[in-house]
Design a protein around this motif. Sequence first.
Motif, PDB file in Angstrom:
ATOM      1  N   ARG A 141      27.999  46.875  14.134  1.00 26.59           N
ATOM      2  CA  ARG A 141      26.202  46.885  14.469  1.00 26.59           C
ATOM      3  C   ARG A 141      26.275  46.270  15.958  1.00 26.59           C
ATOM      4  O   ARG A 141      25.634  46.926  16.771  1.00 26.59           O
ATOM      5  CB  ARG A 141      25.662  45.864  13.655  1.00 26.59           C
ATOM      6  N   TYR A 142      27.401  45.434  16.302  1.00 24.28           N
ATOM      7  CA  TYR A 142      27.203  44.852  17.520  1.00 24.28           C
ATOM      8  C   TYR A 142      27.495  45.762  18.712  1.00 24.28           C
ATOM      9  O   TYR A 142      26.841  45.994  19.401  1.00 24.28           O
ATOM     10  CB  TYR A 142      28.229  43.697  17.713  1.00 24.28           C
ATOM     11  N   GLU A 193      24.832  48.670  19.599  1.00 22.60           N
ATOM     12  CA  GLU A 193      23.669  48.237  20.204  1.00 22.60           C
ATOM     13  C   GLU A 193      24.162  48.539  21.679  1.00 22.60           C
ATOM     14  O   GLU A 193      23.163  48.841  22.466  1.00 22.60           O
ATOM     15  CB  GLU A 193      23.364  46.810  20.185  1.00 22.60           C
TER      16      GLU A 193
END
Length: 462
Positions: free
Chosen positions: A129-130, A133
């Motif tokens: 997820r990091y 972004e």
Amino acid sequence: MLRIYRKQRLWIKVFVLAAITLLLMIFAVYAVVWDSSDEDEFDFRNFRAEGLSFYEAAPSGIKYLKKYYFKSWNAADSIKLFFAKQSQFNRLFKEIDLKDHKTVSLSFVGDIMWIRNGWSSFLDESVRRYLSESDMVFGNLETPIDTLLTVPALLPDYTNYNSKPDLLRSFRREQGGNIFTALSIANNHTLDKGHQGLERTLHFLEKEGILVTGASTASTQNEKEYLLIEKDGVRVGFYAATWGLNDPDLLRKGDTRINQIYGIAPLQKDKIELSSKYKILKKMREDSVNIKILFLHWGYEYELYPDEAIIKVGRELAKAGADIIIGSHSHVVQPIEICLGNGYRLPSDSLLRFYHKFTDSTGVPRKSLIVYSLGNFTSAMYTPLCRLGLIQNVTLYKSSSTGLWDWTLGESAFVYNNPAGIAGLKRKLLFYRDYIETLSAKSPEKGVKINAEVSSVLQLYQ
């Protein structure tokens, strides 16, 4: 009967693997603990295998293992002090207010290396997820992905790699598509599976929608020597090169082209050749590239500080126009440096003495970022410093004072390759803070030990 036969084969493989692992561990313990054949017990820290053939390096195998286990902190006190001081003030480049600016976020990761198993489950969701972004994500693919060949898995580690497609397919964005925008494939493992292995790797990456730079074959060569990536009005140039190959003879036997930096391995300071890199940077400038990025597979394995010659190369390339230089190969995280050009101002002139300064033909105040090594991003290596990797974030924005695209430092996020355990069931690439918190709760002594071993690296990025 077939099921019984398969189970027997599995247990035979497990037994063979355990036996080989035990033998290698015995040899490694002997090499790093009991062997004292070197006249100077610290001589191994100066050993470098880069640029040596297998037959030249083999007699120094024990030195290599010692360096891998103990690492090398060799560097002049002035260099250590320089990086320690600069790290205290680099936060200035994280404090720029970008509220009214259009921005583009970049993330850089280090060596994406072979792992034995667990390909489809090793990536922790928080890391995925990091990275998702970020607008662009870059890394160094240090393994072929040849789907027609087997993936080695019997021994604890190898010098010749091949990996499963899921090593990269695990990195997917929510909306589909791979997280990686572009990868460097210029490193010493580029031709581990030969010219055809590289060609099949390139075809796989193309199908995944991942751009590549650093190497090409006759059937994959294009006119541009670097990648041009455009996003929200910014033109980013991305170019990769390596010190060489583990087997340089392979280049003489095929039509593969690999970008190289000559003179680094073995290190011959008077033969370091950068003219081809100057031409690339000049071409980027002529093509109106706003941000010029070099991803360089340089330096020396298991050394916690860059060699003085590597520092000089980085600074010369910064002066020649590189805005961001990302390093890999050492398998451990090394410090970063920010160079200031053409009278670039800081909040206090007293801080300027902690930065290397240069003047170029443009006369425009600017700065360059050099990350000497991001360490390993994915790895099956065995020491904490080799399991630790860095995600360095950078934000691009248009400067209101010059009207030019510039960059500011983002977060420096550390990840950790959790040991695999049996059959890869525990293998995880997760944030270091999560790893050490979980480990410390289960085994406080182990947590303290590992944290102490990596703390000197973490401190340079606080």
